[in-house]
Design a protein around this motif. Sequence first.
Motif, PDB file in Angstrom:
ATOM      1  N   LYS A  93       0.841  -1.207   0.000  1.00  0.00           N
ATOM      2  CA  LYS A  93       0.000   0.000   0.000  1.00  0.00           C
ATOM      3  C   LYS A  93       0.873   1.253   0.000  1.00  0.00           C
ATOM      4  O   LYS A  93       0.586   2.215  -0.703  1.00  0.00           O
ATOM      5  N   ARG A  94       1.940   1.222   0.808  1.00  0.00           N
ATOM      6  CA  ARG A  94       2.840   2.392   0.857  1.00  0.00           C
ATOM      7  C   ARG A  94       3.498   2.627  -0.495  1.00  0.00           C
ATOM      8  O   ARG A  94       3.662   3.764  -0.924  1.00  0.00           O
ATOM      9  N   ARG A  95       3.894   1.546  -1.145  1.00  0.00           N
ATOM     10  CA  ARG A  95       4.549   1.687  -2.453  1.00  0.00           C
ATOM     11  C   ARG A  95       3.553   2.224  -3.489  1.00  0.00           C
ATOM     12  O   ARG A  95       3.896   3.081  -4.309  1.00  0.00           O
ATOM     13  N   LEU A  96       2.320   1.725  -3.417  1.00  0.00           N
ATOM     14  CA  LEU A  96       1.295   2.223  -4.345  1.00  0.00           C
ATOM     15  C   LEU A  96       0.996   3.697  -4.058  1.00  0.00           C
ATOM     16  O   LEU A  96       0.803   4.500  -4.984  1.00  0.00           O
ATOM     17  N   ASP A  97       0.981   4.039  -2.780  1.00  0.00           N
ATOM     18  CA  ASP A  97       0.753   5.429  -2.371  1.00  0.00           C
ATOM     19  C   ASP A  97       1.838   6.327  -2.980  1.00  0.00           C
ATOM     20  O   ASP A  97       1.550   7.411  -3.502  1.00  0.00           O
ATOM     21  N   LEU A  98       3.066   5.854  -2.902  1.00  0.00           N
ATOM     22  CA  LEU A  98       4.198   6.590  -3.497  1.00  0.00           C
ATOM     23  C   LEU A  98       3.986   6.751  -4.996  1.00  0.00           C
ATOM     24  O   LEU A  98       4.141   7.847  -5.541  1.00  0.00           O
ATOM     25  N   ALA A  99       3.637   5.648  -5.651  1.00  0.00           N
ATOM     26  CA  ALA A  99       3.441   5.676  -7.101  1.00  0.00           C
ATOM     27  C   ALA A  99       2.326   6.653  -7.466  1.00  0.00           C
ATOM     28  O   ALA A  99       2.438   7.412  -8.434  1.00  0.00           O
ATOM     29  N   SER A 100       1.274   6.658  -6.656  1.00  0.00           N
ATOM     30  CA  SER A 100       0.139   7.533  -6.911  1.00  0.00           C
ATOM     31  C   SER A 100       0.537   9.003  -6.787  1.00  0.00           C
ATOM     32  O   SER A 100       0.033   9.856  -7.512  1.00  0.00           O
ATOM     33  N   ALA A 101       1.466   9.267  -5.871  1.00  0.00           N
ATOM     34  CA  ALA A 101       1.930  10.654  -5.682  1.00  0.00           C
ATOM     35  C   ALA A 101       2.836  11.106  -6.825  1.00  0.00           C
ATOM     36  O   ALA A 101       3.150  12.290  -6.941  1.00  0.00           O
ATOM     37  N   LEU A 102       3.260  10.159  -7.668  1.00  0.00           N
ATOM     38  CA  LEU A 102       4.259  10.480  -8.702  1.00  0.00           C
ATOM     39  C   LEU A 102       3.705  10.480 -10.120  1.00  0.00           C
ATOM     40  O   LEU A 102       4.460  10.725 -11.066  1.00  0.00           O
ATOM     41  N   VAL A 103       2.416  10.210 -10.300  1.00  0.00           N
ATOM     42  CA  VAL A 103       1.881  10.019 -11.658  1.00  0.00           C
ATOM     43  C   VAL A 103       2.081  11.237 -12.554  1.00  0.00           C
ATOM     44  O   VAL A 103       2.208  11.116 -13.762  1.00  0.00           O
ATOM     45  N   HIS A 104       2.126  12.430 -11.959  1.00  0.00           N
ATOM     46  CA  HIS A 104       2.234  13.654 -12.776  1.00  0.00           C
ATOM     47  C   HIS A 104       3.656  14.222 -12.744  1.00  0.00           C
ATOM     48  O   HIS A 104       3.861  15.367 -13.123  1.00  0.00           O
ATOM     49  N   GLU A 105       4.617  13.399 -12.303  1.00  0.00           N
ATOM     50  CA  GLU A 105       6.032  13.797 -12.224  1.00  0.00           C
ATOM     51  C   GLU A 105       6.178  15.136 -11.499  1.00  0.00           C
ATOM     52  O   GLU A 105       6.606  16.141 -12.077  1.00  0.00           O
ATOM     53  N   PRO A 106       5.863  15.134 -10.207  1.00  0.00           N
ATOM     54  CA  PRO A 106       5.922  16.391  -9.454  1.00  0.00           C
ATOM     55  C   PRO A 106       7.362  16.862  -9.245  1.00  0.00           C
ATOM     56  O   PRO A 106       8.293  16.054  -9.251  1.00  0.00           O
ATOM     57  N   GLU A 107       7.503  18.171  -9.026  1.00  0.00           N
ATOM     58  CA  GLU A 107       8.840  18.715  -8.733  1.00  0.00           C
ATOM     59  C   GLU A 107       9.227  18.405  -7.293  1.00  0.00           C
ATOM     60  O   GLU A 107      10.389  18.197  -6.985  1.00  0.00           O
ATOM     61  N   VAL A 108       8.226  18.437  -6.409  1.00  0.00           N
ATOM     62  CA  VAL A 108       8.499  18.203  -4.986  1.00  0.00           C
ATOM     63  C   VAL A 108       7.567  17.097  -4.477  1.00  0.00           C
ATOM     64  O   VAL A 108       6.355  17.152  -4.704  1.00  0.00           O
ATOM     65  N   LEU A 109       8.160  16.113  -3.822  1.00  0.00           N
ATOM     66  CA  LEU A 109       7.376  15.013  -3.262  1.00  0.00           C
ATOM     67  C   LEU A 109       7.367  15.136  -1.736  1.00  0.00           C
ATOM     68  O   LEU A 109       8.430  15.179  -1.106  1.00  0.00           O
TER      69      LEU A 109
END
Lengths: 266, 251
Positions: A145-161
């Motif tokens: 779930k944590r890894r999917l959460d990370l992936a979900s936060a990255l779908v739009h290639e953010p500058e800051v995570l």
Amino acid sequence: MTWAVEAEGLRKTYPGRTGEVEAVRGVDLHVRAGEVFGFLGPNGAGKSTTVRMLTTLLTITAGRATIAGTDVAKDPDGVRRKIGVALQEAGLDPRQTGRELLTLQARLYGSTAAEAKDVAQAQLELVDLVESGDRRIKEYSGGMKRRLDLASALVHEPEVLFLDEPTTGLDPASRITIWEEVRRINARGTTVFLTTQYLEEADQLCDRLAIIDGGTIVLEGTPSDLKADLRERKQLSEEPTLDDVFLDATGRTRTRVAGEVAEVQA
Amino acid sequence: MRQTLLLSSRALRESVRTPEALFPTLFIPLFFLVVNVGQAGKIFPGTSTAFLHGQGYAGFQLPSSLLLGASFGSAALFLVEDIEGGYFDRLRATPISRTALVLSRLLAESVKALLLTAVLVAISLLLGVRVASGIGGFLLILLLNAAWAVVYAGFMQLIALKTRSGAATQSGGLVFFPLLFLTPSFVPRTMLTRPMEIAASCNPVTYIMEALRTLVLGHVDWGSVGLGFAVVAGLGVVMLALNLRMIRNYD
């Protein structure tokens, strides 16, 4: 210079039963683009409140904050396009599959159906969840779930995570997997703003860190500089750990029993 | 609108994958329909009861069951699950319109209510009910009941957004529940006792029920139907405005 994250005099107050509660009391932060910045503090110190203000989830009572040059209060949607967020509790919909969740997330950022499909596949590959991608999220383990959460936060290639305690509650193996993901994400040029209660995690991952206590920043620097400073200031014979730096900065003490940290007391 | 449709599709998928939440919305209204007809059907025989316009008592009771089925506010219960589970914050951290966040669930609720109403009406046909106003009337019944479902879900969403608690949302919804029964649900308004008639006349649900009833029983009173639609439209505007205000101030 445009900072990845900049905050000046950031304050948050809530109405409480006995009057106004000041959760964050004038936080100043300067995070450089491309670094992993650790934000440490004991429970209730104001870490999550600060992160929630920086990520537009909470209004700012006073002060100002910018993300990659965009003002959080004046242009929240502009900030939302620049950031990825993974909060303390993995914010996932248990009834969707991992692939559906990522596809929807990509589409909410403006991708077409075909683009979103490709993005979802790429993100599943990034966090090594391709085989589980078509399973409902409720069947995932905590680490997945944590890894999917990370992936979900990255779908739009953010500058800051922004990662708020990304490994809390995970077993050691899952924690190391998340650390590897964070390093990989950072290596692609994404600035990472990380809160954690685990000092080892901060030591392993962070280029610089700040310690918050009682709603204000009490210490800031690189892990090695902070340790060297404490050793010199306290005339220590051995290299102190980040735990020692943290305890010194927050005025806490610890009692060691048979080599284990038994408790940390205020 | 694109974002609203995307999130509505997800909300519908969520409902399909939670049949245990759909079951009571069908079973409980049918239960009340059968029980109420069983208890009062002989008191009001269709052949000699003027207000039934030649139908059995089930036709008179159907609107109560339709409104009951549309008053579960499942949109709000799923919303509060999102809030408690953290997914709502993930959505709030995306650059989507705040309106889409609340409107999408209401739109999904209207689709579910359309289907539920159609199924309930279809089952009621087996109990001898006929929609005397024909296909056009049937479509108006679907529309009106779905609009009521949106109003009620909007009310429940307000509780969900305010309290952010599943338990509070469920129990808060029950506060509104008695309103469904402060209506001329067993006999026409003119046959109620004076205090009950006053209470029913002050209750907006009464006008929606009477509009549905006139569509089912026939001898369509367009004034009554128009009033039902006007009431639901007015309440809908109020609920939507309050939902938008709540989501924009959500902290």
